[in-house]
Design a protein around this motif. Structure first.
Motif, mmCIF file in Angstrom:
data_model
loop_
_atom_site.group_PDB
_atom_site.id
_atom_site.type_symbol
_atom_site.label_atom_id
_atom_site.label_comp_id
_atom_site.label_asym_id
_atom_site.label_seq_id
_atom_site.Cartn_x
_atom_site.Cartn_y
_atom_site.Cartn_z
ATOM 1 N N GLY A 42 0.810 -1.221 0.000
ATOM 2 C CA GLY A 42 0.000 0.000 0.000
ATOM 3 C C GLY A 42 0.837 1.262 0.000
ATOM 4 N N SER A 43 2.140 1.128 0.283
ATOM 5 C CA SER A 43 3.027 2.291 0.341
ATOM 6 C C SER A 43 3.704 2.528 -1.010
ATOM 7 N N LEU A 44 4.189 3.732 -1.193
ATOM 8 C CA LEU A 44 4.933 4.073 -2.400
ATOM 9 C C LEU A 44 6.386 3.654 -2.246
ATOM 10 N N ALA A 45 6.986 3.205 -3.337
ATOM 11 C CA ALA A 45 8.372 2.759 -3.291
ATOM 12 C C ALA A 45 9.045 3.020 -4.630
ATOM 13 N N LYS A 46 10.370 3.083 -4.605
ATOM 14 C CA LYS A 46 11.153 3.229 -5.830
ATOM 15 C C LYS A 46 12.260 2.188 -5.828
ATOM 16 N N LEU A 47 12.461 1.541 -6.959
ATOM 17 C CA LEU A 47 13.541 0.580 -7.114
ATOM 18 C C LEU A 47 14.294 0.875 -8.408
ATOM 19 N N TYR A 48 15.625 0.790 -8.346
ATOM 20 C CA TYR A 48 16.432 0.798 -9.557
ATOM 21 C C TYR A 48 16.358 -0.616 -10.120
ATOM 22 N N THR A 49 16.263 -0.744 -11.427
ATOM 23 C CA THR A 49 15.994 -2.054 -12.001
ATOM 24 C C THR A 49 16.961 -2.420 -13.119
ATOM 25 N N ASP A 50 17.031 -3.735 -13.352
ATOM 26 C CA ASP A 50 17.812 -4.276 -14.456
ATOM 27 C C ASP A 50 16.970 -5.373 -15.090
ATOM 28 N N LEU A 51 16.784 -5.305 -16.397
ATOM 29 C CA LEU A 51 15.931 -6.254 -17.107
ATOM 30 C C LEU A 51 16.776 -7.360 -17.716
ATOM 31 N N LEU A 52 16.513 -8.591 -17.300
ATOM 32 C CA LEU A 52 17.200 -9.753 -17.854
ATOM 33 C C LEU A 52 16.371 -10.290 -19.016
ATOM 34 N N VAL A 53 16.960 -10.351 -20.199
ATOM 35 C CA VAL A 53 16.255 -10.770 -21.405
ATOM 36 C C VAL A 53 16.844 -12.077 -21.912
ATOM 37 N N ARG A 54 16.002 -13.102 -22.001
ATOM 38 C CA ARG A 54 16.378 -14.379 -22.593
ATOM 39 C C ARG A 54 15.350 -14.739 -23.654
ATOM 40 N N GLU A 55 15.628 -15.786 -24.398
ATOM 41 C CA GLU A 55 14.723 -16.177 -25.481
ATOM 42 C C GLU A 55 13.316 -16.481 -24.965
ATOM 43 N N ASP A 56 13.241 -17.140 -23.825
ATOM 44 C CA ASP A 56 11.941 -17.565 -23.300
ATOM 45 C C ASP A 56 11.580 -16.923 -21.970
ATOM 46 N N LEU A 57 12.292 -15.850 -21.610
ATOM 47 C CA LEU A 57 12.078 -15.295 -20.276
ATOM 48 C C LEU A 57 12.455 -13.825 -20.210
ATOM 49 N N LEU A 58 11.601 -13.050 -19.554
ATOM 50 C CA LEU A 58 11.912 -11.658 -19.206
ATOM 51 C C LEU A 58 11.764 -11.529 -17.695
ATOM 52 N N GLN A 59 12.833 -11.122 -17.022
ATOM 53 C CA GLN A 59 12.776 -10.951 -15.576
ATOM 54 C C GLN A 59 13.328 -9.592 -15.196
ATOM 55 N N CYS A 64 17.719 -1.217 -4.199
ATOM 56 C CA CYS A 64 17.438 0.027 -3.473
ATOM 57 C C CYS A 64 18.371 1.161 -3.871
ATOM 58 N N SER A 65 19.510 0.836 -4.470
ATOM 59 C CA SER A 65 20.472 1.875 -4.842
ATOM 60 C C SER A 65 21.122 1.534 -6.179
ATOM 61 N N LEU A 66 21.645 2.549 -6.834
ATOM 62 C CA LEU A 66 22.380 2.336 -8.074
ATOM 63 C C LEU A 66 23.627 1.498 -7.826
ATOM 64 N N LYS A 67 24.239 1.702 -6.685
ATOM 65 C CA LYS A 67 25.453 0.965 -6.360
ATOM 66 C C LYS A 67 25.168 -0.526 -6.265
ATOM 67 N N GLU A 68 24.029 -0.868 -5.653
ATOM 68 C CA GLU A 68 23.643 -2.273 -5.551
ATOM 69 C C GLU A 68 23.393 -2.858 -6.939
ATOM 70 N N ARG A 69 22.743 -2.090 -7.798
ATOM 71 C CA ARG A 69 22.463 -2.575 -9.151
ATOM 72 C C ARG A 69 23.743 -2.818 -9.935
ATOM 73 N N GLU A 70 24.677 -1.870 -9.864
ATOM 74 C CA GLU A 70 25.921 -2.013 -10.614
ATOM 75 C C GLU A 70 26.763 -3.165 -10.080
ATOM 76 N N LEU A 71 26.722 -3.395 -8.776
ATOM 77 C CA LEU A 71 27.455 -4.527 -8.203
ATOM 78 C C LEU A 71 26.851 -5.841 -8.677
ATOM 79 N N HIS A 72 25.536 -5.892 -8.742
ATOM 80 C CA HIS A 72 24.844 -7.081 -9.238
ATOM 81 C C HIS A 72 25.261 -7.373 -10.688
#
Length: 214
Positions: A42-59, A64-72
């Motif tokens: 019910g609360s508002l939230a923001k997430l930095y995201t990365d889209l994984l694209v495969r032939e049969d899958l989109l995830q 929570c942070s850009l640093k976490e995304r880049e480390l991932h």
């Protein structure tokens, strides 16, 4: 590419959260650590995201942070490390803990992540140990934060005075990792005193060894 999402949390599980953006519910996979930091349904939230694209899958993976995304993204560049394994590492150790463990070559810490065996943990350390050091001082704007005021005085007061920019950058990186200014300054000064010609990455590594209990 979807770089970020801002919306209302409408559902969650142990592996993902559902964020409603303009009437569209996005399933975003997150680490346990990230899920714990998100607000309730019910609360508002923001997430930095990365889209994984495969032939049969989109995830979609969220952070929570850009640093976490880049480390991932850095982790999944290692052969054999999938998106979920990378999430497990960051979730178990945290961003700074992952950087510290890889920099120090602490394979046991990395393999503590669920689903990461000894061989994969060793590969992560071997392949990222040099690369991840430059990532230590990375901030949300993509650059390192130079020390100012008392921080600069502390770093210049020790034996590392002649090391110049490398010592200051190493000091800033250690502070970003959560170390106290004075402790970071002493460790960098000792490292620079032992290796006067060392660059930033070598100073960070040596200072971390001095700051980590035996």
């Amino acid at each position: 590419m979807i770089g970020s999402l801002s919306g209302r949390v409408t559902g969650r599980s142990r592996e993902f959260v559902v964020i409603d953006v303009g009437g569209v519910g996005y399933i975003v996979h997150c680490s346990e650590r990230t899920l714990a930091e998100l607000p309730p349904i019910g609360s508002l939230a923001k997430l930095y995201t990365d889209l994984l694209v495969r032939e049969d899958l989109l995830q979609l993976f969220g952070f929570c942070s850009l640093k976490e995304r880049e480390l991932h993204k850095m982790l999944i560049s290692v052969q054999g490390v999938g998106a979920k394994a990378a999430l497990a590492v960051v979730g178990a150790l945290g961003v700074e803990g992952t950087i510290r463990s890889v920099t120090l070559g602490d394979v046991n810490a990395v393999r503590a992540a669920p689903g990461v065996g000894p061989r994969l943990a060793q590969r992560i350390v071997n392949e990222l140990r040099e690369k991840i050091t430059a990532f230590v001082g990375w901030t949300e704007t993509g650059g390192a934060s130079p020390p100012t005021g008392n921080q600069a005085v502390a770093i210049e007061a020790g034996p590392a005075e002649g090391a110049g920019a490398a010592s200051m950058e190493a000091h800033s990186a250690l502070v970003n990792l959560g170390y106290q200014h004075i402790d970071a300054a002493r460790a960098v000064a000792a490292a620079a005193g032992a290796e006067p010609d060392a660059g930033t990455e070598d100073l960070i590594r040596e200072a971390l060894l001095r700051l980590t209990p035996a």
